[in-house]
Design a protein around this motif. Structure first.
Motif, PDB file in Angstrom:
ATOM      1  N   PHE A 156       0.844  -1.198   0.000  1.00 55.59           N
ATOM      2  CA  PHE A 156       0.000   0.000   0.000  1.00 55.59           C
ATOM      3  C   PHE A 156       0.882   1.252   0.000  1.00 55.59           C
ATOM      4  N   LEU A 157       1.941   1.226   0.823  1.00 54.22           N
ATOM      5  CA  LEU A 157       2.871   2.351   0.879  1.00 54.22           C
ATOM      6  C   LEU A 157       3.590   2.533  -0.454  1.00 54.22           C
ATOM      7  N   PHE A 158       3.892   1.407  -1.115  1.00 56.91           N
ATOM      8  CA  PHE A 158       4.565   1.449  -2.414  1.00 56.91           C
ATOM      9  C   PHE A 158       3.694   2.171  -3.443  1.00 56.91           C
ATOM     10  N   VAL A 159       2.413   1.843  -3.476  1.00 54.51           N
ATOM     11  CA  VAL A 159       1.493   2.507  -4.410  1.00 54.51           C
ATOM     12  C   VAL A 159       1.436   4.003  -4.108  1.00 54.51           C
ATOM     13  N   TRP A 160       1.419   4.350  -2.822  1.00 57.23           N
ATOM     14  CA  TRP A 160       1.380   5.765  -2.425  1.00 57.23           C
ATOM     15  C   TRP A 160       2.638   6.490  -2.893  1.00 57.23           C
ATOM     16  N   VAL A 161       3.801   5.855  -2.695  1.00 61.29           N
ATOM     17  CA  VAL A 161       5.068   6.465  -3.117  1.00 61.29           C
ATOM     18  C   VAL A 161       5.104   6.633  -4.632  1.00 61.29           C
ATOM     19  N   GLU A 162       4.696   5.593  -5.363  1.00 60.15           N
ATOM     20  CA  GLU A 162       4.765   5.629  -6.824  1.00 60.15           C
ATOM     21  C   GLU A 162       3.853   6.690  -7.426  1.00 60.15           C
ATOM     22  N   SER A 163       2.800   7.031  -6.711  1.00 66.50           N
ATOM     23  CA  SER A 163       1.869   8.044  -7.226  1.00 66.50           C
ATOM     24  C   SER A 163       2.389   9.463  -7.026  1.00 66.50           C
ATOM     25  N   ARG A 164       3.528   9.597  -6.309  1.00 65.22           N
ATOM     26  CA  ARG A 164       4.014  10.930  -5.969  1.00 65.22           C
ATOM     27  C   ARG A 164       5.416  11.253  -6.474  1.00 65.22           C
ATOM     28  N   VAL A 165       6.202  10.241  -6.800  1.00 63.45           N
ATOM     29  CA  VAL A 165       7.582  10.515  -7.223  1.00 63.45           C
ATOM     30  C   VAL A 165       7.619  10.917  -8.690  1.00 63.45           C
ATOM     31  N   LYS A 166       8.722  11.600  -9.076  1.00 62.45           N
ATOM     32  CA  LYS A 166       8.866  12.101 -10.436  1.00 62.45           C
ATOM     33  C   LYS A 166       9.046  10.968 -11.432  1.00 62.45           C
ATOM     34  N   GLU A 167       9.895   9.998 -11.090  1.00 65.45           N
ATOM     35  CA  GLU A 167      10.202   8.885 -11.992  1.00 65.45           C
ATOM     36  C   GLU A 167       9.958   7.578 -11.251  1.00 65.45           C
ATOM     37  N   PRO A 168       8.684   7.122 -11.150  1.00 67.27           N
ATOM     38  CA  PRO A 168       8.364   5.933 -10.353  1.00 67.27           C
ATOM     39  C   PRO A 168       9.027   4.664 -10.884  1.00 67.27           C
ATOM     40  N   MET A 169       9.388   3.790  -9.951  1.00 69.41           N
ATOM     41  CA  MET A 169       9.988   2.515 -10.338  1.00 69.41           C
ATOM     42  C   MET A 169       9.016   1.697 -11.197  1.00 69.41           C
ATOM     43  N   VAL A 170       7.760   1.695 -10.786  1.00 73.07           N
ATOM     44  CA  VAL A 170       6.694   1.049 -11.564  1.00 73.07           C
ATOM     45  C   VAL A 170       5.604   2.088 -11.821  1.00 73.07           C
ATOM     46  N   PRO A 171       5.603   2.711 -12.993  1.00 70.85           N
ATOM     47  CA  PRO A 171       4.570   3.724 -13.284  1.00 70.85           C
ATOM     48  C   PRO A 171       3.169   3.124 -13.162  1.00 70.85           C
ATOM     49  N   LEU A 172       2.338   3.756 -12.368  1.00 71.55           N
ATOM     50  CA  LEU A 172       0.994   3.227 -12.141  1.00 71.55           C
ATOM     51  C   LEU A 172       0.144   3.263 -13.405  1.00 71.55           C
ATOM     52  N   SER A 173       0.586   4.032 -14.388  1.00 69.46           N
ATOM     53  CA  SER A 173      -0.169   4.126 -15.642  1.00 69.46           C
ATOM     54  C   SER A 173      -0.246   2.787 -16.369  1.00 69.46           C
ATOM     55  N   ILE A 174       0.743   1.908 -16.138  1.00 73.52           N
ATOM     56  CA  ILE A 174       0.704   0.620 -16.843  1.00 73.52           C
ATOM     57  C   ILE A 174      -0.461  -0.236 -16.366  1.00 73.52           C
TER      58      ILE A 174
END
Length: 463
Positions: free
Chosen positions: A239-257
């Motif tokens: 859950f924390l990972f999803v939160w982090v990915e939604s806020r960083v400039k260059e996410p490790m796993v872009p949520l758009s996929i």
């Protein structure tokens, strides 16, 4: 972006690198009795395999993102160096503890090799050629599965078990020379933003999940505080990972996929389908030995029909998917897997050996029609700048499917065998597993039906 490369030499290097990683999985199993005799530590044997699986799963998506950020060649180099370096250290191990730590290094290297090899193939080829080449690369795993016991047995009997690791050095060096020497890649020089927070949170989440799945029902009971705690930690950090990915400039796993229908269906397909094959690979030999009374050699050869049918179908699918349609190809494969699962669930104590040959051939053929087109669809549904992470995510979901499948099937089997060790109880346990596989195959068939029509898939393709 990749420039013009001497493709033949690059492909040869990639095949060698992928083969080394695939071969390692089977040769270690063959050499394990001799390793135990030399290093002792029988109680630690499972960790030799567990730590490799854990570090591979954690590293795969991280390296997938690094591939998109810094290019394919640097990550390929890191993967080969880590894998070969870990192999050499494994060969020099003087204790089981040391071997386990060095296997962890190997696993990290393997986490780079598999996704980056398939990503480079996606870069070098487009359209129908990509499909055909994916079929060729899928064959590497089957060839390694067939040769692994022979190679491992030869080194153990004629030289030393340590050479199953040392042999990776010349092969790894050759792979590096071919890929680095003949692959041309230009990369836009700009400041990169690395998602350290996402990588750290993801590592904790997946490590906790994998350790729970690999230890549950064995070292700890599934309802123990340790396992429940690990699942809670994994859920919180995911859950924390999803939160982090939604806020960083260059996410490790872009949520758009995850808004991509082709990606979602293909990843779920990989999770479900590979859970079935993992279970079949484990329980088919057990049935052959306990129910039919064959020796270990015959039971080991039981999975060979699947190992042969899979790459054959992968190559065939690579040629057909653009002619008959990608969705039709995958649905046909899922239907074959479901048909094999129906036959599997109908096995009885008196069922003959040739039933297994047919069932495993059907399952292998079906998997070849599933795995190859879904890989191509995943890679083609995103641009070059996201191909690495998309390929890695697909690879991770397949590995998780195998791990979850083994854990769930093992729990069911142990429940039946725990009441009594008689053949009838073991057979009942395996039959319950086969029925569950049928249910999974049915859900999988329903899942792939949600793939977009071939026309829409082709419209979304990015070369």
């Amino acid at each position: 972006m990749p420039k013009q490369s001497k493709v033949g030499w690059v492909v040869a290097g990639l095949l060698i690198a992928l083969f080394v990683g695939a071969l390692d999985v089977t040769v270690v199993s063959t050499a394990m009795p001799n390793i135990i005799a030399d290093l002792s530590g029988t109680h630690l044997i499972s960790w030799v395999f567990t730590i490799y699986t854990l570090t591979t799963c954690v590293a795969t998506p991280i390296f997938g993102k690094l591939t998109d950020l810094f290019g394919r060649k640097p990550v390929f180099t890191i993967g080969v160096v880590l894998f070969v370096g870990g192999s050499i250290l494994c060969g020099f191990s003087q204790s089981m503890i040391a071997l386990i730590w060095f296997r962890a290094v190997q696993g990290i290297g393997a986490g780079a090799l598999n996704p980056v090899c398939f990503t480079i193939v996606g870069d070098l080829f487009a359209g129908e050629k990509r499909g055909r080449m994916m079929g060729v690369f899928a064959s590497v795993w089957s060839v390694a599965g067939l040769l692994g016991p022979l190679v491992g047995g030869y080194f153990v009997d004629q030289v030393s078990w340590r050479w199953i690791f040392f042999i990776n050095l010349p092969l790894g060096v050759l792979a590096l020379i071919l890929v680095l020497g003949f692959m041309r890649e230009t990369f836009e020089k700009q400041k990169k933003s690395i998602d350290f927070a996402g990588a750290a949170v993801f590592t904790v989440a997946i490590s906790a999940l994998m350790y729970a799945l690999l230890s549950g029902g064995d070292k700890y009971a599934w309802d123990s505080a340790v396992i429940i705690g690990l699942f809670v930690v994994s859920a919180l950090f995911l859950f924390l990972f999803v939160w982090v990915e939604s806020r960083v400039k260059e996410p490790m796993v872009p949520l758009s996929i995850f808004r991509n229908r082709v990606m979602n269906v293909s990843n779920l397909s990989g999770f479900l389908a590979f859970s079935i094959t993992a279970g079949v690979t484990i329980y088919a030999p057990i049935w052959i030995q306990t129910v039919l009374g064959h020796n270990a050699t015959n039971s080991g050869l039981t999975v060979m029909p699947m190992s042969l049918a899979w790459p054959l179908a992968s190559n065939l699918a690579g040629r057909l998917m653009y002619k008959v349609g990608m969705k039709a190809t995958v649905v046909w494969g899922a239907a074959l897997v479901a048909g094999g699962a129906v036959w599997l669930s109908a096995l009885e104590l008196g069922s003959p050996y040739w039933f297994w040959v047919c069932i495993l051939s059907i399952l292998g053929f079906g998997m070849g029609f599933i795995s190859n087109p879904t890989t191509v669809m995943v890679q083609s549904s995103v641009g070059w700048e996201m191909r690495g992470v998309a390929t890695a995510a697909n690879s991770l979901l397949r590995s998780l499917g195998q791990t979850v499948g083994v854990a769930v099937f093992g729990t069911i089997f142990n429940h039946f065998v725990g009441t009594a060790g008689a053949k009838e109880q073991m057979t009942s346990g395996m039959h319950a597993i086969f029925v569950l596989m049928l249910a999974i195959a049915a859900v999988h068939l329903l899942t792939v039906a949600f793939l977009p029509p071939h026309r829409k898939v082709m419209a979304q393709q990015v070369s």
